[in-house]
Each structure stands twice: as C-alpha cells, then as structure tokens.
Design a protein around this motif. Structure first.
Motif, PDB file in Angstrom:
ATOM      1  N   SER A  83      44.462  98.305 118.106  1.00 54.79           N
ATOM      2  CA  SER A  83      43.118  97.977 118.552  1.00 54.79           C
ATOM      3  C   SER A  83      43.162  97.579 120.030  1.00 54.79           C
ATOM      4  O   SER A  83      44.029  96.820 120.438  1.00 54.79           O
ATOM      5  CB  SER A  83      42.581  96.825 117.697  1.00 54.79           C
ATOM      6  OG  SER A  83      41.282  96.518 118.097  1.00 54.79           O
ATOM      7  N   GLY A  84      42.256  98.152 120.807  1.00 55.11           N
ATOM      8  CA  GLY A  84      42.205  97.811 122.231  1.00 55.11           C
ATOM      9  C   GLY A  84      43.121  98.658 123.102  1.00 55.11           C
ATOM     10  O   GLY A  84      43.186  98.463 124.315  1.00 55.11           O
ATOM     11  N   LYS A 143      41.755 104.040 122.820  1.00 55.10           N
ATOM     12  CA  LYS A 143      41.466 105.301 122.121  1.00 55.10           C
ATOM     13  C   LYS A 143      40.016 105.734 122.307  1.00 55.10           C
ATOM     14  O   LYS A 143      39.739 106.863 122.700  1.00 55.10           O
ATOM     15  CB  LYS A 143      41.758 105.146 120.612  1.00 55.10           C
ATOM     16  CG  LYS A 143      43.144 104.652 120.286  1.00 55.10           C
ATOM     17  CD  LYS A 143      43.359 104.504 118.784  1.00 55.10           C
ATOM     18  CE  LYS A 143      42.512 103.437 118.108  1.00 55.10           C
ATOM     19  NZ  LYS A 143      42.829 102.047 118.524  1.00 55.10           N
ATOM     20  N   THR A 169      37.772 104.655 124.424  1.00 52.29           N
ATOM     21  CA  THR A 169      37.412 104.844 125.829  1.00 52.29           C
ATOM     22  C   THR A 169      37.829 106.240 126.296  1.00 52.29           C
ATOM     23  O   THR A 169      37.069 106.941 126.959  1.00 52.29           O
ATOM     24  CB  THR A 169      38.069 103.752 126.698  1.00 52.29           C
ATOM     25  OG1 THR A 169      37.691 102.483 126.175  1.00 52.29           O
ATOM     26  CG2 THR A 169      37.641 103.860 128.142  1.00 52.29           C
TER      27      THR A 169
HETATM   28  N1  ATP Z   1      32.155  98.578 128.234  1.00 49.42           N
HETATM   29  C1  ATP Z   1      33.280  97.852 128.352  1.00 49.42           C
HETATM   30  N2  ATP Z   1      33.373  96.824 129.227  1.00 49.42           N
HETATM   31  C2  ATP Z   1      34.505  96.095 129.368  1.00 49.42           C
HETATM   32  N3  ATP Z   1      35.628  96.332 128.669  1.00 49.42           N
HETATM   33  C3  ATP Z   1      35.607  97.331 127.779  1.00 49.42           C
HETATM   34  C4  ATP Z   1      34.444  98.140 127.559  1.00 49.42           C
HETATM   35  N4  ATP Z   1      34.729  99.070 126.610  1.00 49.42           N
HETATM   36  C5  ATP Z   1      36.009  98.841 126.241  1.00 49.42           C
HETATM   37  N5  ATP Z   1      36.542  97.808 126.945  1.00 49.42           N
HETATM   38  C6  ATP Z   1      37.907  97.305 126.834  1.00 49.42           C
HETATM   39  O1  ATP Z   1      38.793  98.390 126.973  1.00 49.42           O
HETATM   40  C7  ATP Z   1      39.906  98.265 126.120  1.00 49.42           C
HETATM   41  C8  ATP Z   1      40.040  99.515 125.260  1.00 49.42           C
HETATM   42  O2  ATP Z   1      38.942  99.580 124.392  1.00 49.42           O
HETATM   43  P1  ATP Z   1      38.738 100.740 123.355  1.00 49.42           P
HETATM   44  O3  ATP Z   1      37.428 100.543 122.686  1.00 49.42           O
HETATM   45  O4  ATP Z   1      38.973 102.033 124.029  1.00 49.42           O
HETATM   46  O5  ATP Z   1      39.940 100.456 122.357  1.00 49.42           O
HETATM   47  P2  ATP Z   1      40.310 101.180 120.973  1.00 49.42           P
HETATM   48  O6  ATP Z   1      41.706 101.638 121.119  1.00 49.42           O
HETATM   49  O7  ATP Z   1      39.272 102.167 120.628  1.00 49.42           O
HETATM   50  O8  ATP Z   1      40.287  99.942 119.967  1.00 49.42           O
HETATM   51  P3  ATP Z   1      39.752  99.856 118.420  1.00 49.42           P
HETATM   52  O9  ATP Z   1      40.866 100.391 117.583  1.00 49.42           O
HETATM   53  O10 ATP Z   1      39.577  98.382 118.237  1.00 49.42           O
HETATM   54  O11 ATP Z   1      38.494 100.639 118.315  1.00 49.42           O
HETATM   55  C9  ATP Z   1      39.697  96.995 125.320  1.00 49.42           C
HETATM   56  O12 ATP Z   1      40.452  95.961 125.892  1.00 49.42           O
HETATM   57  C10 ATP Z   1      38.223  96.746 125.468  1.00 49.42           C
HETATM   58  O13 ATP Z   1      37.933  95.373 125.403  1.00 49.42           O
END
Ligand code: ATP
Ligand code: MG
Length: 351
Positions: A38-39, A42, A44
């Motif tokens: 998580s985080g 992915k 993004t």
């Molecule tokens: N709009 C935003 N503004 C600020 N930070 C963001 C934003 N969107 C995502 N982040 C940050 O970017 C990082 C990656 O987020 P992302 O949603 O891509 O992770 P993920 O791998 O999809 O996680 P998960 O498995 O929890 O969905 C995280 O630290 C998140 O807090």
C-alpha cells in the motif's frame, strides 16, 4: 493492437516524490500486473496512463503516440475501478450503453454491442435491473461490461476485485483472464494481492516506494528474485532469511556454529541466505530446531521452528502436526534452492 510505454515517468505531489523515474515497455496484448505494498504508487502510475493524473516528468506513449498531455478520452483506454461507480438511477443496460451514447453511436449498434458484452459476461438476465438489485460480483461484471463495450485497446484495472468475497474473487479473476484471451487487448492491472497478480500476469511489475523493484514473468520473480525485497514480497508464508556470521568457502556459518552448505561459488559478499518454506526438508540430519507451532492450512501445514541461535523459520510440511509442538527436529536445505543476497539486498550469483 496497442503497446504502452512509460519513459522516465516521475510524479510528485507538492514536495513529495511518489513515483521516481519509471521506465516500462508493455507490449501489445500483454497482461501486466502492478503489484506492491500500500502506498507504493500503483494507482498513481495507472492513473497517469489513464490520463487522470499528469506526470511531473517523463512521457506516456500509447500505441507509439505521445499522449502525455492528451485527455483520458483521447487515449483509447478504459478503466475499471475498485468501487464500480455505476449510475444508481440507470438500469444495467443503460449503464453499459452510457459511454456509447455519449460517443453518439446509433441505437442499433448500441443494442448490438450491449447484447454482445452482456452475453460474454453472463449478465443478459440482469439488463433491466438497477445496480442496487445486484450482488457485488454482478455489479463488478457490469462495471467490466461497461469498460469493454467501448472496445478500448487498453484496459486499466485498479483492484477491481477487492470488494468481492474469496470465491467470487477467484471466479471473476478467471473471467478476466478469459476475457484477455478472447479480446487480445493490452491489460494493465493493479493489485496488492500477490496470488491474484501471479495468476493473471504475463509479467509482473513490483513497485516499492515509487520505484520499479523488478519486472518479469511470475515464476521468474518467484524463483529468481532480484532483491531480498521481491523475495520477501512474494510467497506466503514469506521466504525465510538467515543472517550468517560469516561465509567460509561454500558454507555459511551461523552464530550457533551450525553450518549451511551453499552451492558452488564465491559467496564472500553474502549478507543473508534465503530459503522458501517449501524448500526445507525435515529429516534425520541437518540443523537442529525446535517446533514452536504448527498451523493447519488444509492442503498443507506450516511448521514454525526455531534454530538453536534463536532464528525463526517457517517450513511447509505435512509430516508434523500440532502434537509435535516443542519437539526437536532436524532440517536441511537443498543448496540449489538457496537465495543469497548482498548487504544492499541485491541477489548474488555464483561466480
Ligand atoms: N492526490 C494526492 N496528493 C498527495 N499525495 C498523494 C495523492 N495521491 C496519492 N498520494 C500519495 O502517493 C503515494 C502512492 O499512492 P498510490 O495511491 O499510488 O498507492 P497504491 O500503491 O495504489 O496504494 P494502495 O495499495 O493503498 O491503493 C502514497 O504515499 C499516497 O499517499
Ligand atoms: Mg491504489
């Protein structure tokens, strides 16, 4: 047929860099899964391919065309989210047809397209219902139908199965795989579920703190992880890691004085020795260990054992049961099944 290429993609929110310099070439028709904690970035990364987020640096190419600043509607991609976001006041039929209507398709061709995808996803008998009258799995299929009906060349999925129960997840997973086979479209799929990732992917992209840790077919990542991070990320229970005091020739010496035979090679730089739970043999010889707990998993059991220097190991075995708690066992590792990693966490190769 459409390839997707990421060139030096970076993304920062304010001062926080969440994606750093990702290069990735996805072939036309490939099923690529982004997986990571998580985080790790992915969603993004996927949103930047969709055009829902713009990169701070680098380029996105779809079908060889630079779409870095193109709006989502001009990218030929269709996205399915974790929350299906169906329109509650519309029937299933209207939900599926919505995008085609917006694109001003003719009535007949809409009816034909909706009928075709409904048949493919086995939701024909649900077309006149509202989303509130559907189960979670049925809603998910409607969301997928809505994505397919526009005949995109690239499908993007962000954890589409996470709201489903275990049985339905497995079933829908197979349906998505079948869909990929029949459509031949490029699919990029995000999940943090490693089983889902391994079962679906032609290639997996392991993300770690916004960077690509390793890319490759599931079995290669599982059997030849490039880093200790990947080794630990894949597999349940995770790979065991032992930290030897030192390496002597082709043996690793543990703090207890016990020795682990290594494959032929020069392992002087090894900082940790990894072994998967299924690659440990319980027998008459080898390292002494004490059974601390045995977990029953149905098709197998997981033995949690402790070595004499205090290190813990998980062993996949049917031979012991909970009655063996506290008993002494001996274990061996086949040298060719060991994974050696340097101080920097990178895999070491013999030589
Ligand atoms: N709009 C935003 N503004 C600020 N930070 C963001 C934003 N969107 C995502 N982040 C940050 O970017 C990082 C990656 O987020 P992302 O949603 O891509 O992770 P993920 O791998 O999809 O996680 P998960 O498995 O929890 O969905 C995280 O630290 C998140 O807090
Ligand atoms: Mg996410």
């Amino acid at each position: 047929m459409t390839s997707v290429t990421l060139e030096g993609i970076g993304k920062s929110f304010g001062k926080t860099e969440v994606i750093s310099h990702v290069d990735l070439a996805i072939e036309s028709g490939e099923f690529v899964v982004f997986v990571g904690a998580s985080g790790s970035g992915k969603s993004t990364l996927l949103r930047m391919i969709a055009g829902l987020e713009s990169p701070s640096s680098g380029q996105v190419l779809i079908g060889g065309r630079d779409v870095t600043s193109a709006p989502p509607s001009e990218r030929g991609v269709s996205m399915v989210f974790q929350s299906y976001a169906l329109y509650p006041h519309m029937t299933v039929r209207q939900n599926i047809a919505f995008g085609l209507k917006l694109a001003k398709a003719g009535k007949e061709s809409i009816a034909e397209a909706v009928g075709r995808v409904a048949q493919m996803l086995q939701i024909e008998n649900l077309l006149d219902r509202k989303p509130s009258q559907l189960s979670g799995g049925q809603r998910q299929r409607v969301a997928i139908a809505r994505a397919i009906v526009r005949e995109p060349e690239v499908f993007l999925f962000d954890e589409p199965l996470s709201n489903l129960d275990a049985a339905l997840r497995t079933q829908t997973r197979m349906e998505i795989k079948e869909l990929h086979r029949s459509l031949g479209a490029t699919m990029i799929y995000v999940t943090h579920d490693q089983v889902e990732a391994m079962s679906l992917a032609d290639r997996m992209v392991i993300l770690h703190q916004g960077r690509v840790e390793q890319v490759g077919p599931p079995s290669e990542l599982y059997h030849r992880p490039a880093t200790a991070y990947v080794a630990a990320f894949l597999g349940s229970p995770t790979m065991n890691f032992l930290s030897p005091e030192r390496i002597e020739g082709a043996e690793a010496l543990l703090a207890s004085g016990e020795r682990i035979p290594l494959p032929q090679g020069d392992w002087g730089k090894a900082a940790s020795v990894g072994i998967r739970p299924e690659d440990i043999e319980i027998g008459q010889e080898g390292l002494p260990a004490t059974v601390e707990m045995v977990e029953e998993l149905g098709e197998t059991r997981i033995v949690h054992a402790r070595l004499s220097d205090g290190e813990e190991l998980a062993i996949r075995s049917r031979e012991l049961s909970e009655e063996d708690r506290n008993s002494k066992i001996r274990i061996t590792f086949a040298p060719e099944r060991l994974h050696l990693f340097g101080k920097d966490g990178r895999r070491l190769e013999a030589g």
